[in-house]
Scaffold this active site. Structure first.
Site, PDB file in Angstrom:
ATOM      1  N   LYS A   1       0.862  -1.190   0.000  1.00  0.00           N
ATOM      2  CA  LYS A   1       0.000   0.000   0.000  1.00  0.00           C
ATOM      3  C   LYS A   1       0.896   1.236   0.000  1.00  0.00           C
ATOM      4  CE  LYS A   1      -4.347   1.094   2.370  1.00  0.00           C
ATOM      5  NZ  LYS A   1      -5.058   0.916   3.645  1.00  0.00           N
TER       6      LYS A   1
HETATM    7  O1  G3P Z   1      -8.914   1.872   4.649  1.00  0.00           O
HETATM    8  C1  G3P Z   1      -8.795   3.196   5.042  1.00  0.00           C
HETATM    9  C2  G3P Z   1      -9.645   3.408   6.237  1.00  0.00           C
HETATM   10  O2  G3P Z   1      -9.107   2.662   7.270  1.00  0.00           O
HETATM   11  C3  G3P Z   1      -9.812   4.783   6.694  1.00  0.00           C
HETATM   12  O3  G3P Z   1     -10.951   4.781   7.461  1.00  0.00           O
HETATM   13  O4  G3P Z   1     -12.543   5.618   9.092  1.00  0.00           O
HETATM   14  O5  G3P Z   1     -10.099   6.150   9.319  1.00  0.00           O
HETATM   15  O6  G3P Z   1     -11.465   7.212   7.541  1.00  0.00           O
HETATM   16  P1  G3P Z   1     -11.278   6.010   8.399  1.00  0.00           P
END
Ligand code: G3P
Length: 214
Positions: free
Chosen positions: A83
């Site tokens: 990634k």
């Molecule tokens: O895969 C990316 C994700 O983990 C981000 O999620 O909720 O931190 O915006 P969030």
């Protein structure tokens, strides 16, 4: 649409794998930090539980550093995916890794142009962040829908991982918008299989069952 778990928590993965709902796993530095464990140990354990792709993120910001980390991580398991952040260096590293046959997931995508660039650079996966766009009042799902149209229109093979999925509505909309994959935090899963009418229905059936002669 495939389901990935967005977590670094091995116990959570083991639990959900039993339901047949884990086509892959995505992690990021924040999720790994939550576990308080060595990065390599976590990724190696996840890749031994899940046969699908497991994304592990580099933290270097320069091309050489990214490639160095990527080459090391790529040794950890055959199903590991590198990634990388959506930056100029991230694009160069993605392009190089794609020429070497190493799978990549370009993350932190917030516009169609960014998704298109990542796909052109040779990314295997592109990750638009739906929830974080919604947080700033922008329709995150519109990005997923438009990105899917653009990739199809131009025959680009990159697959969309709808990321930063926070609600049941996000998940359903991602499926309708043509995301190839949605990556979901484990905490969201019960809301995907639960419905109040299902609970009421079970209760009613069991009550009626009491009237059946035994
Ligand atoms: O895969 C990316 C994700 O983990 C981000 O999620 O909720 O931190 O915006 P969030």
């Amino acid at each position: 649409m495939k389901f990935y778990l967005d977590t670094g928590n091995v116990e959570e993965i083991k639990r959900i794998v039993k339901l047949g709902l884990v086509d892959g796993v995505t992690t990021n530095p924040s999720l790994i930090a939550k576990e308080g464990r060595v990065f390599k140990d976590v990724i190696k354990e996840i890749t031994s539980i899940v046969s699908g792709p497991v994304s592990a993120e580099v933290v270097a910001l320069d091309v050489d550093g990214m490639l160095k980390e990527a080459h090391e991580i790529a040794q950890w398991a055959p199903n590991v995916v590198i990634k990388l952040p959506m930056t100029e260096a991230g694009l160069e590293a993605t392009h190089q890794l794609s020429k070497e046959g190493i799978k990549t997931n370009v993350t932190l995508i917030f516009s169609v142009a960014q998704g298109l660039m990542a796909a052109k650079a040779g990314a295997t996966y592109v990750s638009p962040f739906v929830g974080r766009l919604d947080d700033i009042g922008v329709d995150g799902m519109k990005l997923v829908r438009e990105l899917r149209e653009v990739l199809d229109f131009h025959d680009l093979p990159a697959q969309i991982i709808a990321a930063s999925i926070r609600t049941l509505g996000h998940l359903e909309a991602a499926a309708l918008a043509g995301a190839h994959i949605a990556t979901i935090p484990g905490s969201l899963l019960p809301s995907l299989w639960k419905h109040p009418l299902t609970d009421v229905g079970i209760e009613r059936f069991l009550k009626d069952w009491e009237k059946v002669p035994k």
